[in-house]
Structure formats: C-alpha cells, structure tokens
Design an enzyme around this catalytic site. Sequence first.
Site, PDB file in Angstrom:
ATOM      1  N   LYS A  55       0.843  -1.193   0.000  1.00  0.00           N
ATOM      2  CA  LYS A  55       0.000   0.000   0.000  1.00  0.00           C
ATOM      3  C   LYS A  55       0.880   1.246   0.000  1.00  0.00           C
ATOM      4  CE  LYS A  55      -1.880   2.844   2.843  1.00  0.00           C
ATOM      5  NZ  LYS A  55      -1.881   4.044   1.980  1.00  0.00           N
ATOM      6  N   GLU A  90      -1.058   7.476   0.065  1.00  0.00           N
ATOM      7  CA  GLU A  90      -2.100   8.062  -0.793  1.00  0.00           C
ATOM      8  C   GLU A  90      -1.618   9.366  -1.426  1.00  0.00           C
ATOM      9  OE1 GLU A  90      -1.996   7.353   2.394  1.00  0.00           O
ATOM     10  OE2 GLU A  90      -3.598   8.302   3.540  1.00  0.00           O
ATOM     11  N   GLY A 115       6.846   4.626   8.425  1.00  0.00           N
ATOM     12  CA  GLY A 115       6.037   5.836   8.556  1.00  0.00           C
ATOM     13  C   GLY A 115       6.189   6.434   9.934  1.00  0.00           C
ATOM     14  N   GLY A 116       5.200   7.190  10.337  1.00  0.00           N
ATOM     15  CA  GLY A 116       5.275   7.901  11.613  1.00  0.00           C
ATOM     16  C   GLY A 116       5.049   6.973  12.796  1.00  0.00           C
ATOM     17  N   THR A 167       1.332   6.277  13.814  1.00  0.00           N
ATOM     18  CA  THR A 167       0.710   5.268  12.948  1.00  0.00           C
ATOM     19  C   THR A 167       1.296   3.889  13.245  1.00  0.00           C
ATOM     20  OG1 THR A 167       0.456   6.969  11.261  1.00  0.00           O
ATOM     21  CG2 THR A 167       0.139   4.710  10.553  1.00  0.00           C
ATOM     22  N   GLY A 168       2.588   3.834  13.509  1.00  0.00           N
ATOM     23  CA  GLY A 168       3.238   2.553  13.828  1.00  0.00           C
ATOM     24  C   GLY A 168       2.587   1.887  15.031  1.00  0.00           C
ATOM     25  N   GLU A 186       9.499   0.622  10.775  1.00  0.00           N
ATOM     26  CA  GLU A 186      10.604   1.569  10.622  1.00  0.00           C
ATOM     27  C   GLU A 186       9.988   2.947  10.802  1.00  0.00           C
ATOM     28  OE1 GLU A 186      12.756   4.156   9.694  1.00  0.00           O
ATOM     29  OE2 GLU A 186      12.902   3.549   7.588  1.00  0.00           O
ATOM     30  N   CYS A 204      13.634   9.902   7.489  1.00  0.00           N
ATOM     31  CA  CYS A 204      13.496   9.379   8.858  1.00  0.00           C
ATOM     32  C   CYS A 204      14.796   9.512   9.631  1.00  0.00           C
ATOM     33  CB  CYS A 204      13.031   7.938   8.827  1.00  0.00           C
ATOM     34  SG  CYS A 204      14.047   6.887   7.802  1.00  0.00           S
ATOM     35  N   GLU A 216       9.743  14.795  16.218  1.00  0.00           N
ATOM     36  CA  GLU A 216      10.129  14.730  14.805  1.00  0.00           C
ATOM     37  C   GLU A 216       9.331  15.773  14.017  1.00  0.00           C
ATOM     38  OE1 GLU A 216      11.107  11.252  11.736  1.00  0.00           O
ATOM     39  OE2 GLU A 216       8.991  11.298  12.279  1.00  0.00           O
TER      40      GLU A 216
HETATM   41  O1  TXE Z   1       2.603   9.369   7.921  1.00  0.00           O
HETATM   42  P1  TXE Z   1       1.879   8.016   8.209  1.00  0.00           P
HETATM   43  P2  TXE Z   1       2.027  10.815   7.601  1.00  0.00           P
HETATM   44  C1  TXE Z   1       6.434  10.846  10.147  1.00  0.00           C
HETATM   45  C2  TXE Z   1       6.720  12.318  10.012  1.00  0.00           C
HETATM   46  C3  TXE Z   1       5.431  12.851   9.518  1.00  0.00           C
HETATM   47  C4  TXE Z   1       4.457  12.017  10.284  1.00  0.00           C
HETATM   48  C5  TXE Z   1       3.069  11.936   9.700  1.00  0.00           C
HETATM   49  O2  TXE Z   1       7.027  12.857  11.269  1.00  0.00           O
HETATM   50  O3  TXE Z   1       5.268  14.210   9.775  1.00  0.00           O
HETATM   51  O4  TXE Z   1       5.038  10.731  10.292  1.00  0.00           O
HETATM   52  O5  TXE Z   1       3.134  11.681   8.307  1.00  0.00           O
HETATM   53  C6  TXE Z   1      -0.416   4.715   6.152  1.00  0.00           C
HETATM   54  N1  TXE Z   1      -3.208   1.923   9.464  1.00  0.00           N
HETATM   55  N2  TXE Z   1       6.858  10.071   8.995  1.00  0.00           N
HETATM   56  O6  TXE Z   1       0.729  11.067   8.285  1.00  0.00           O
HETATM   57  O7  TXE Z   1       0.508   8.201   8.730  1.00  0.00           O
HETATM   58  C7  TXE Z   1      -0.498   5.872   5.191  1.00  0.00           C
HETATM   59  O8  TXE Z   1      -1.594   5.722   4.314  1.00  0.00           O
HETATM   60  C8  TXE Z   1      -2.394   1.528   8.479  1.00  0.00           C
HETATM   61  C9  TXE Z   1       8.093   9.370   9.144  1.00  0.00           C
HETATM   62  O9  TXE Z   1       2.063  11.011   6.144  1.00  0.00           O
HETATM   63  O10 TXE Z   1       2.821   7.229   9.027  1.00  0.00           O
HETATM   64  C10 TXE Z   1       0.851   5.780   4.499  1.00  0.00           C
HETATM   65  O11 TXE Z   1       0.800   4.782   3.486  1.00  0.00           O
HETATM   66  N3  TXE Z   1      -1.721   2.383   7.690  1.00  0.00           N
HETATM   67  C11 TXE Z   1       8.398   8.495   8.036  1.00  0.00           C
HETATM   68  C12 TXE Z   1       1.771   5.310   5.617  1.00  0.00           C
HETATM   69  O12 TXE Z   1       0.919   4.769   6.617  1.00  0.00           O
HETATM   70  C13 TXE Z   1      -1.861   3.695   7.902  1.00  0.00           C
HETATM   71  C14 TXE Z   1       7.802   8.650   6.734  1.00  0.00           C
HETATM   72  C15 TXE Z   1       2.620   6.414   6.234  1.00  0.00           C
HETATM   73  O13 TXE Z   1       1.768   7.401   6.721  1.00  0.00           O
HETATM   74  C16 TXE Z   1      -2.711   4.179   8.937  1.00  0.00           C
HETATM   75  C17 TXE Z   1       6.542   9.361   6.741  1.00  0.00           C
HETATM   76  C18 TXE Z   1      -3.394   3.228   9.737  1.00  0.00           C
HETATM   77  N4  TXE Z   1      -4.193   3.581  10.743  1.00  0.00           N
HETATM   78  C19 TXE Z   1       6.139  10.052   7.840  1.00  0.00           C
HETATM   79  N5  TXE Z   1      -2.654   5.528   8.910  1.00  0.00           N
HETATM   80  C20 TXE Z   1       9.646   7.682   8.065  1.00  0.00           C
HETATM   81  N6  TXE Z   1       9.904   6.921   9.116  1.00  0.00           N
HETATM   82  O14 TXE Z   1      10.390   7.692   7.107  1.00  0.00           O
HETATM   83  C21 TXE Z   1      -1.822   5.890   7.912  1.00  0.00           C
HETATM   84  N7  TXE Z   1      -1.347   4.786   7.305  1.00  0.00           N
END
Ligand code: TXE
Length: 483
Positions: A169, A172, A222-223, A226-227, A244, A278, A377
């Site tokens: 996935k 978006e 991701g964030g 969300t993790g 990660e 990250c 962050e």
């Molecule tokens: O990331 P999300 P967002 C951090 C960075 C950023 C913050 C928020 O600080 O400002 O996260 O960014 C999917 N169940 N990083 O909101 O939400 C989402 O659709 C399952 C660090 O854009 O983490 C996308 O595909 N999946 C980082 C993915 O998670 C879900 C990179 C990442 O989005 C979900 C990006 C859910 N409930 C942001 N909600 C890094 N570590 O490199 C969202 N997603």
Amino acid sequence: MYVDGEWVNGSAGEVREVVNPATGEVIARVAEGTEDDARAAIRAARRAFDEDGWAEVTALERAQLLFRLADAIEEHADLLTRLETLDNGKPLREAQFDVADAANCFRYYAGLATKPHGQAVNVPAPSQTFVVREPVGVCGQIIPWNYPLLMAAWKLAPALAAGNTCILKPSEITPLSALMLSRLIHEVGFPRGVVNIVLGAGAVVGQTLAESHDVDKIAFTGGTVTGRKIMQAATGNLKKISLELGGKSPNIVFADADFETAVDYALFGIFANAGQVCSAGSRLLLEASIHDQFVEALVDRAKKIRVGDGFHPDTEMGPLVSQQHLEKVERYIQIGLEEGATLRCGGERVRVDSGGYFLAPTIFTNTRPDMRIVQEEIFGPVLAVQKFEDERDAIRLANDTVYGLAGAVFTSDIAKAHRVIQKLRAGITWMNTYHPTYNETPWGGYKQSGIGRELGTFGFEEYTEVKQINVNLAVKPSGWFRG
Ligand code: TXE
C-alpha cells in the site's frame, strides 16, 4: 490498482486526486481503494502463496524475476525519475539517485535469494536436526511518501526473494511510481497474485491489512503514531511486524573535526529531501568552543541553498510534500519561537512562481533539551542546534530522546569517535559522514524508532520463518508409556 494480476478500479468507484507539490496542481486521478479492495488483494496473495505454488518456485527463478525487474526499472529510469519528482517534489538529482538505488535493491535481493543456508545441528543421538528458513507467507507492506519508489523496493525485494506474496500500500499522497512499478512487475512475468498494489487511505486499506487474520506479516515505514496503531491492529492474529519509524537523530561535531566537512554534512544531514527523511540529522550537537563559528558558517551556506521546482536543473531543495505537511512544519517553527529558541535563518515560505509548498532552510539555536522542537520529529527542513561541553555531555544529550534511529559523530580522534558511537542508542551510525545508506547493511532503529531491520541479510531474515526438522535415526518406539 493492481490486484491479482489485473488493473482494477476501486470497488466503490471513487478516485483520489494526486497533487504536484511544486505547483499545487492536480496531476492525476487514481483509484481509491476500499476495505473490500484490500480484502480482494489479500485473497489473491493468499491463493498465490497457498495454492498456486509461488512458495515452490525455485529460488533461482525468483532471483531471475527480480533481476529482470531491476533491469526494467533501469530501462524506464527516466520516466520513473520524472514521476517521482512530479509526485513528491524532490529535485531530479535526488529522484535519479532513488531510482538507481531501487533497481540495485532488487538486484541485491535477487542475488541473496539463492544464498540462504540453514544449519545442521549435532543434537544428542539418535537424532539429526536441521534448521531451515521458509517464507512467512502473505505480507502486508505499508509505505510512506518521502521515498515512494525506494520504499516499495525495500519492502518488495526481500519479501519476494524469500518467497512471500505481497500486498503493497503506497502512500495516498504519492502513488504514481508504485503504479508504474506494477506495470513492470507484470511485464517481467511475476505470476498473478504474487504482488498486489492497493491504493487508498491508511485508516481504510492500511488498517485492513494490519488487522486481517489472513495476513502473516505487516511491514511498515512511517510515523511513530501510525506505527503504534498498526502494532495494535496486528495483535488479532499476532502477525509478525516490522516497523521503521521516525527519529530525532543527533549529529555530533567535536571541535577537532574537519570544519568544512562537518559543516557540509550538517547541511546535507538535515536539508537533503527537504528534511523529510526518517534518519535526518535534525539535532546538531556542537562542542561549545566551535559553536558560534560553526553556526555562522552553517547559516551562511543554508541561506544559499536553492529552493525551487524539482524539475529546474539548479534546484537543490524541493517543496514539502503537501499543503498539510507544510502547515505541520510551520506549526513547529511557531512552537520553536514560542519556546524561546533563536531563529537564525529560514522560518518562512519561499515564493516560487509556480506556487507550491516551499519552505526555507530553517535553523534554530539557543535550544533547551526539553523543547518540543528538540524532542519531536518535525520531518522538514528545520534544524535544532544544541551545545555541549565535553564527550559525556554530548552522549547524554544525544541519547536524550525517545527515538533511536540514527546518529553521527565528526571528530579527527578515531578512538573518541568509536567511544561515542558505542554509547549511542541508535541502529544506524556514521563517523565523519552523514546519510550513506547501503542495500547491504541493516536499517532500523532502537527505542521508539521501530522494531526489526530492513536491508541486508537482516532484512531478508525478517521475511522468513525458522523451522527445525528433527530426524529420528533409530526408528523404534520410544517406550515412554509402558501400557
Ligand atoms: O505518515 P503516516 P504521515 C512521520 C513524520 C510525519 C508524520 C506523519 O514525522 O510528519 O510521520 O506523516 C499509512 N493503518 N513520517 O501522516 O501516517 C499511510 O496511508 C495503516 C516518518 O504522512 O505514518 C501511508 O501509506 N496504515 C516516516 C503510511 O501509513 C496507515 C515517513 C505512512 O503514513 C494508517 C513518513 C493506519 N491507521 C512520515 N494511517 C519515516 N519513518 O520515514 C496511515 N497509514
């Protein structure tokens, strides 16, 4: 979307607009996936793994498919590079690098596919024991928007090399290069259902993948917020997880460091990819005796960074990925000011003719460790400078965070560099450099920066289960029960 070897629309018939962050213009309309679409992809991946025989395809055949995919990425490198710049905003130079790296990631894991070996263990007679690795099964893979193609490669390559089937996935916000990748995956001949790419909202498609009892593993970048949600959603069937997540990584510069090199990497550490990395060196720890001179040189160079449309050949830093993200980063700049930090440069939008979400490279000094701009962050081009007195102080400040992803030290004293790195609670560390990342080496964090490792042999192993096989060499009843 790409489900079960075909391109399909979302089952609810909805679409999502994709925006170019350099202009704010809509550049594409893509299918918006639903829970049903995610479930259809899971069924396809399940069938491909359980019934259609992907798990029995030989390692060499899997390797050949991955090699072909790497070649196909290179053949279409120009288009993929442009898509990445269009969708994410990063300068062409960075996108070019990402595309090449993605091809190499597939190539690295193609090579590794045929290399795993187990163990033969000398257990007490009359047994002989073997230990083998097997694929985990169906893997849900959720990726972010900062390296859209590269993150797809980091997830798909090891999973496929190990014999799993996947539902990817993309974010978006940046689905375009993954869609192009699905074409290449199809063309090089991966069997249907082995790779599925479902678009849509995280809370809908991502959540369905994380919750499904038919998914054996969930891998996420991701964030941290969300993790945490994904980890909770994964508890239903106790699926394997690798996360990660974010970071607030310290870049430590001692007075004896090569000054020019340290200034250069301090800039690169925080402003590459507009800080949307990250592992960004978002906290710069300077030894007190060089603090003022270093900040002056850094601010001078930060002001010269050419911010603009990624398609312009002179551009060194592109826009932030979205209006929403720009506003989030701006809120942090406001918080920094309210907390009493000194804004040395940046802090404001950059006017670019095309419009878009451009922010100037921003540096704060006079920070305190408890400030939110030091602890949280920001994920943008915002650097928090901290001052330290000696080695112990540097280590204490460096580790004073809930994160533990990366960190660097700049010094000409190699023993000191090793002492400091040894004490850093972080998974990725550098001496006298910042950011180099290799497909061959494990990537991941300590503490709240995640669970597990990607890349290298470690990343491969995360996509395997370990099985022991015990063979009785004296075939006769055990005699344990006498009746
Ligand atoms: O990331 P999300 P967002 C951090 C960075 C950023 C913050 C928020 O600080 O400002 O996260 O960014 C999917 N169940 N990083 O909101 O939400 C989402 O659709 C399952 C660090 O854009 O983490 C996308 O595909 N999946 C980082 C993915 O998670 C879900 C990179 C990442 O989005 C979900 C990006 C859910 N409930 C942001 N909600 C890094 N570590 O490199 C969202 N997603």
